[in-house]
Design an enzyme around this catalytic site. Structure first.
Site, mmCIF file in Angstrom:
data_model
loop_
_atom_site.group_PDB
_atom_site.id
_atom_site.type_symbol
_atom_site.label_atom_id
_atom_site.label_comp_id
_atom_site.label_asym_id
_atom_site.label_seq_id
_atom_site.Cartn_x
_atom_site.Cartn_y
_atom_site.Cartn_z
ATOM 1 N N CYS A 110 0.804 -1.219 0.000
ATOM 2 C CA CYS A 110 0.000 0.000 0.000
ATOM 3 C C CYS A 110 0.842 1.277 0.000
ATOM 4 O O CYS A 110 0.341 2.341 -0.352
ATOM 5 C CB CYS A 110 -0.939 0.009 1.208
ATOM 6 S SG CYS A 110 -2.081 -1.391 1.248
ATOM 7 N N HIS A 244 -3.074 7.223 2.570
ATOM 8 C CA HIS A 244 -3.577 5.948 2.072
ATOM 9 C C HIS A 244 -4.925 5.677 2.724
ATOM 10 O O HIS A 244 -5.080 5.808 3.938
ATOM 11 C CB HIS A 244 -2.579 4.837 2.415
ATOM 12 C CG HIS A 244 -3.129 3.462 2.254
ATOM 13 N ND1 HIS A 244 -3.813 3.056 1.136
ATOM 14 C CD2 HIS A 244 -3.108 2.382 3.090
ATOM 15 C CE1 HIS A 244 -4.190 1.799 1.281
ATOM 16 N NE2 HIS A 244 -3.781 1.368 2.450
ATOM 17 N N ASN A 274 -10.495 0.442 0.336
ATOM 18 C CA ASN A 274 -9.035 0.432 0.335
ATOM 19 C C ASN A 274 -8.560 -0.126 -1.002
ATOM 20 O O ASN A 274 -8.686 -1.312 -1.274
ATOM 21 C CB ASN A 274 -8.545 -0.431 1.501
ATOM 22 C CG ASN A 274 -7.026 -0.523 1.567
ATOM 23 O OD1 ASN A 274 -6.319 -0.180 0.635
ATOM 24 N ND2 ASN A 274 -6.525 -1.023 2.694
#
Length: 317
Positions: A110, A244, A274
């Protein structure tokens, strides 16, 4: 010499999956998901590949920056859900665009989009490039266990991209890694070797929620303060923190600990979930196209994820 962002692009699949629809496949509810992670819906691929997502985001970024594929000197891409180990996502995007420059992937889960920016900065510093395309693309729906409500409700599919050019907009940065697979892990298939005696694996996201939460809040606060100090800027000077999009509660906790007003912390996790390495470039593109980023704005990008890894940087828009 560092770089400036010349243009941005993103793409998400048309298929919307709400929390209520998910409850038909796994034991969950809209209330349960919203309370724990802040997600109400996500986009999911029905026919698109990861390379398709990346290409469409890249195409939009090229158009936004008035850049032709043949003008690119380098393509860098990030994914944990690529269509193949080889060719790389970057090479697949290169082919679809018709570009001829070098292309390769950087894997930092990520956090990877910020690792791409740092990698690109090195090329600019050495005057090896004039224009670089950076892309984060993820088809997370392919690698989650749709019978595990602790993970399948979190992730979504999408891609974001940016075209970088020569400039002085990359002010400070930090990368961090703490290797291990005990908190977040995405195994590859075990294979069919008749000689291998090790443990069998399944290729799905495995994550320990509480450990991930603690790491994410701590890493975000540490990294953001460090890059701001390095760039010599104050909280009051910030236009946005673009984090993020992992979990709304993580962002709420980190914002309070940092003492930064929540209106300065951009969030779209409620609509997209996500999207791993794609989440930050998608968010940047959304802000850019909505006219919310003005020339000269100071923006902090911050990410955290598998590796374990984290990263942050300060950019002048």
């Amino acid at each position: 010499m560092s770089f400036e962002i010349l243009g941005t692009g993103s793409y998400v699949p048309e298929r919307v999956v709400t929390n209520d629809e998910l409850s038909n496949y796994v034991e969950t509810s809209d209330e349960w998901i919203v309370k724990r992670v802040g997600i109400r819906e996500r986009r999911v691929c029905t026919s698109e590949t990861t390379a398709d997502l990346g290409y469409l985001a890249a195409k939009n970024a090229l158009e936004n920056s008035n850049t032709a594929p043949e003008d690119l000197d380098l393509i860098l891409a990030a994914t944990v859900s690529g269509d193949s180990v080889s060719p790389s996502l970057a090479c697949m995007i290169q082919k679809k665009l018709g570009a001829t420059c070098p292309a390769y992937d950087v894997n930092a889960a990520c956090s990877a989009f910020l690792f791409l920016l740092e990698t690109a900065a090195g090329y600019f510093a050495r005057k090896k490039v004039k224009k670089v395309l950076v892309v984060g693309a993820e088809r997370m729906s392919r690698i989650v266990d749709w019978e595990d409500r602790s993970t399948c409700v979190i992730f979504g599919d999408g891609a974001g991209a940016a075209v970088l050019g020569e400039g002085e907009g990359y002010l400070s940065s930090k990368l961090f890694s703490d290797g291990g697979d005990d908190v977040i892990c995405i195994p590859t298939p075990g294979g069919k070797s008749p000689f291998y005696q090790g443990e069998e694996t399944v290729p799905y996201v495995m994550m320990k929620g509480q450990e991930t939460f603690k790491f994410a809040v701590g890493a975000m606060c540490r990294d953001v303060l460090e890059v701001m100090e390095d760039a010599g800027i104050s909280k009051e000077e910030l236009a946005y923190i673009i984090p993020h999009q992992a979990n709304q509660r993580i962002l709420d906790f980190a914002g309070k600990r940092l003492g930064i007003p929540m209106e300065k912390i951009f969030m779209n996790i409620d609509r997209l979930g996500n999207t791993s390495s794609a989440s930050i470039p998608i968010a940047i593109d959304e802000l850019n196209r909505n006219g919310q980023l003005k020339k000269g704005d100071l923006v902090v990008l911050t990410a955290f994820g598998g590796g374990l890894s984290s990263a942050a940087c300060v950019i002048r828009w």
